[in-house]
Design a protein around this motif. Sequence first.
Motif, PDB file in Angstrom:
ATOM      1  N   TRP A  47      25.134 -16.924  39.310  1.00 44.55           N
ATOM      2  CA  TRP A  47      25.218 -16.560  39.149  1.00 44.55           C
ATOM      3  C   TRP A  47      26.831 -16.310  39.322  1.00 44.55           C
ATOM      4  O   TRP A  47      27.627 -15.316  38.760  1.00 44.55           O
ATOM      5  CB  TRP A  47      24.872 -15.718  41.215  1.00 44.55           C
ATOM      6  CG  TRP A  47      25.710 -15.021  41.856  1.00 44.55           C
ATOM      7  CD1 TRP A  47      26.792 -13.449  41.206  1.00 44.55           C
ATOM      8  CD2 TRP A  47      25.159 -14.225  43.137  1.00 44.55           C
ATOM      9  NE1 TRP A  47      27.388 -13.188  41.963  1.00 44.55           N
ATOM     10  CE2 TRP A  47      26.651 -13.565  43.848  1.00 44.55           C
ATOM     11  CE3 TRP A  47      24.857 -14.745  44.683  1.00 44.55           C
ATOM     12  CZ2 TRP A  47      27.343 -12.617  44.921  1.00 44.55           C
ATOM     13  CZ3 TRP A  47      24.943 -13.651  45.567  1.00 44.55           C
ATOM     14  CH2 TRP A  47      25.776 -12.888  45.990  1.00 44.55           C
ATOM     15  N   LYS A  69      22.567 -12.668  35.157  1.00 46.79           N
ATOM     16  CA  LYS A  69      21.876 -11.748  35.571  1.00 46.79           C
ATOM     17  C   LYS A  69      20.729 -11.741  35.516  1.00 46.79           C
ATOM     18  O   LYS A  69      20.186 -10.840  34.620  1.00 46.79           O
ATOM     19  CB  LYS A  69      22.332  -9.565  35.736  1.00 46.79           C
ATOM     20  CG  LYS A  69      24.145 -10.086  36.367  1.00 46.79           C
ATOM     21  CD  LYS A  69      24.541  -8.804  36.366  1.00 46.79           C
ATOM     22  CE  LYS A  69      26.433  -8.939  37.030  1.00 46.79           C
ATOM     23  NZ  LYS A  69      26.637 -10.131  36.449  1.00 46.79           N
ATOM     24  N   THR A  76      16.996  -7.914  37.699  1.00 47.90           N
ATOM     25  CA  THR A  76      17.232  -7.123  38.216  1.00 47.90           C
ATOM     26  C   THR A  76      15.807  -5.830  38.364  1.00 47.90           C
ATOM     27  O   THR A  76      14.773  -6.288  37.572  1.00 47.90           O
ATOM     28  CB  THR A  76      17.006  -6.107  37.140  1.00 47.90           C
ATOM     29  OG1 THR A  76      16.326  -5.843  36.241  1.00 47.90           O
ATOM     30  CG2 THR A  76      18.203  -6.689  35.384  1.00 47.90           C
ATOM     31  N   GLY A 119      27.139  -6.817  41.058  1.00 50.41           N
ATOM     32  CA  GLY A 119      26.619  -6.920  40.077  1.00 50.41           C
ATOM     33  C   GLY A 119      24.860  -8.041  40.247  1.00 50.41           C
ATOM     34  O   GLY A 119      23.783  -7.535  39.553  1.00 50.41           O
ATOM     35  N   TRP A 120      25.215  -9.073  41.434  1.00 51.17           N
ATOM     36  CA  TRP A 120      24.600  -9.196  41.749  1.00 51.17           C
ATOM     37  C   TRP A 120      23.006  -9.402  42.403  1.00 51.17           C
ATOM     38  O   TRP A 120      23.145  -8.552  43.717  1.00 51.17           O
ATOM     39  CB  TRP A 120      24.043 -10.497  42.284  1.00 51.17           C
ATOM     40  CG  TRP A 120      23.141 -12.411  42.655  1.00 51.17           C
ATOM     41  CD1 TRP A 120      22.804 -11.895  43.355  1.00 51.17           C
ATOM     42  CD2 TRP A 120      22.796 -12.606  41.350  1.00 51.17           C
ATOM     43  NE1 TRP A 120      21.626 -13.295  43.781  1.00 51.17           N
ATOM     44  CE2 TRP A 120      21.771 -13.607  42.549  1.00 51.17           C
ATOM     45  CE3 TRP A 120      22.627 -13.252  39.839  1.00 51.17           C
ATOM     46  CZ2 TRP A 120      20.664 -14.734  41.990  1.00 51.17           C
ATOM     47  CZ3 TRP A 120      22.388 -14.301  40.024  1.00 51.17           C
ATOM     48  CH2 TRP A 120      20.892 -14.607  40.247  1.00 51.17           C
ATOM     49  N   THR A 121      21.724  -9.035  42.187  1.00 52.32           N
ATOM     50  CA  THR A 121      20.501  -8.737  42.857  1.00 52.32           C
ATOM     51  C   THR A 121      19.673  -9.935  43.081  1.00 52.32           C
ATOM     52  O   THR A 121      19.706 -10.211  41.991  1.00 52.32           O
ATOM     53  CB  THR A 121      19.718  -7.837  42.371  1.00 52.32           C
ATOM     54  OG1 THR A 121      19.809  -7.858  41.221  1.00 52.32           O
ATOM     55  CG2 THR A 121      20.519  -5.987  43.461  1.00 52.32           C
TER      56      THR A 121
END
Lengths: 448, 296
Positions: free
Chosen positions: A217, A222, A225, A397-399
């Motif tokens: 991260w 990334k 998604t 924007g990290w998931t």
Amino acid sequence: MSKLLKVGAAATAALLSLGLAACGGGDDADSGSGSSATVSDADVTAALEKGGNLTVWAWEPTLKNVVTEFQKKYPNVKVDLVNAGTGNDQYTALQNAVAAGKGIPDVAQIEYYALPQFALGKSLTDLSGFGAESLKADFAPGPWNSVHSGNVAYGLPMDSGPMALYYNKNVFDKYGIKVPTTWDEYLDAARKLHKADPKAYITNDTGDAGFTTSMIWQAGGKPYTVDGTNVTINFSDEGSQKFVKVWQTLISEKLLAPISSWSDQWFQGMQNDTIATIATGAWMPANFVSSAPSASGKWRVADMPQWTAGQNASAENGGSALSLMNKGLNNNQALAYGFVKFANDGDGVQIRVDGGAFPATTKQLSDPKFLGTEFKYFGGQKANEIFAKSSQNVVTGWTYLPFQVYSNSIFNDTAGKAYVSGTTLADGLKAWQDQSAKYGNEQGFTVK
Amino acid sequence: MAVSQPAVARRRRSWRGWQFVGPFMLIFALVFLAPIVYSIYLSLYRNQLIGGNSFVGFDNYQRLLQDSQFWESFGRVAIFLVVQVPIMLFLALVVALAIDSGRLYGKAFFRVSIFLPYAVPAVVATLMWGFIYGDQFGLVGNINETFNVSLPNPLSPHLALASIGNIVTWEFVGYNMLIFYSALRVIPGSLYESASLDGAGQFRIITAIKLPAIRGALVIATIFSIIGSFQLFTEPVILQPLAPNAITTYFTPNLYAYQLSFSGQQYNYAATVAIVMGLITMVIAYVVQLRGNRER
């Protein structure tokens, strides 16, 4: 007859343990209908005054003080605070309770990475009916996003874990090593230190999914998604590769102490100068104080080393929410929400901050008194300034995966091989990716 | 009257037998048959996070046949069975024969101390061995440091299974010894007397009298050990936190079923694993029993 019954009872007990697989039940699908009944603030206040029992599963140490104060303020409420294990252990217990439909706590501590999985399993209560959205401004944006799955809040943020580098100043001073500001410098420091003292290591690592994902991260990777049920997993992106390159070197040159985090040896290592740094979340100080007391004064906090010199990138590691469980033991959600709000948005926040926790509320995060707190353990350093700065620099924007809990449980089967055999970390991560994707597809996701 | 009475009794169905057997049958059905039937029922379904519960027929079984992780775990316990069980039973037999020979000084002490590990709960025993095995802070680590040697890490991927075998042997030698010893005690002493009159030595007495006489006990102990090997669970679970990268979540079939069920929420597939392992264990135990009886 009585003997027969005894035999029968013994056999039942035996079979219950054997047949654990059987207690899944086929009726999982309809458990918890994502109740979004409207509960107003007035309802919550009324419930608090009326009182009742609440069962809370959490391992956060400072919650104990919160419960005490909460019960003082609302004497009719009795809170049963249960430590059902840390992290994964608690999730296993929680999933079992949910599957059995019995003994589910009213409130549970759930880390941000695990929240999507529980939300998806319809175990958590949708808080929009409680007016949770109106609290948005009270919380830092990162944690606030983390309690959402889809557009729905499934809990209130309790703490957050912007990362920092904790280092043993004594060790660095003793060998004249500069505190690293980039990961390349970190690698150099690791070599110098281990050469100077073969018993000392820059850090410990035996393969930790949460740490690895946080490092990727920070490096801007990334790998995950998520778009509805369409999921991609890819550890060959640039950010992941940056991490792999440095960490593979540390592994290959045997510069990592083979000690698992949270073990007794880990805390010993912090105190006997064999572990020199720990890169982890801002919630760590309370653990230093309670589990490594004799190292007080030796350690300091620094910004995370950077992947590119001169940047300020950071990431989150850990951090958790308190969520309302569907079908909780005492079936009193208004009261449960009252407690969660008290602990995470109300008076409870300051109580936890005083106990050493790192908050997720903007009020505390920008409070000069909070920022100016001198940590005796860190030699009087104002560590919150570093944490707060890190909190602002978390890469966006990290998931996490909607099945991250399971995925993390197989990390050591796959990527862990890199720590004990000839498998490379890159291949290990690829295996982790493949196994996670396989599970995702089995669970009805479309994983690529 | 005297003639017609048995005729009436013959015509009316007697429930007396069922009254005796009934309570047992009820409990048997409840605690033995019901879980098995329920597991079979579960194994025919699949419950997904997305898509819910659906009937899939024998899909789970088909998947199991192609599941390399399952077969790897099965292969591991099979190796364990082939290597550890003979060693353990041989040791138990030697000890039992030694105690039974009557030539051992302090027989009672010897017997109790060998049996003692069986009285230690498996969890405690494994933790204890875990500390011994530790190459950082355990006994192995201390030995390395004191004598400046580097013993191989007993919990490395290559040695973990052997280390677990060592723990299990330590735990169960005493138990099996006791089974053998009690079988040896029931052999009539007159047989030994006549054997020595015929000029048989101790070795001859063992091979010609003692071993054939305790064949039944040997078969039973073997079957128990086979079942125990296939159910290997406690030891690897306790050691896992110490060696997370060596002891995988699919180290043994039971551990795999546990992981599937509790971490993966795949109860249906876990039930399939449980049923298939149960069947395999039954078949192997049955074959051993058949062989044991045939040679008798």
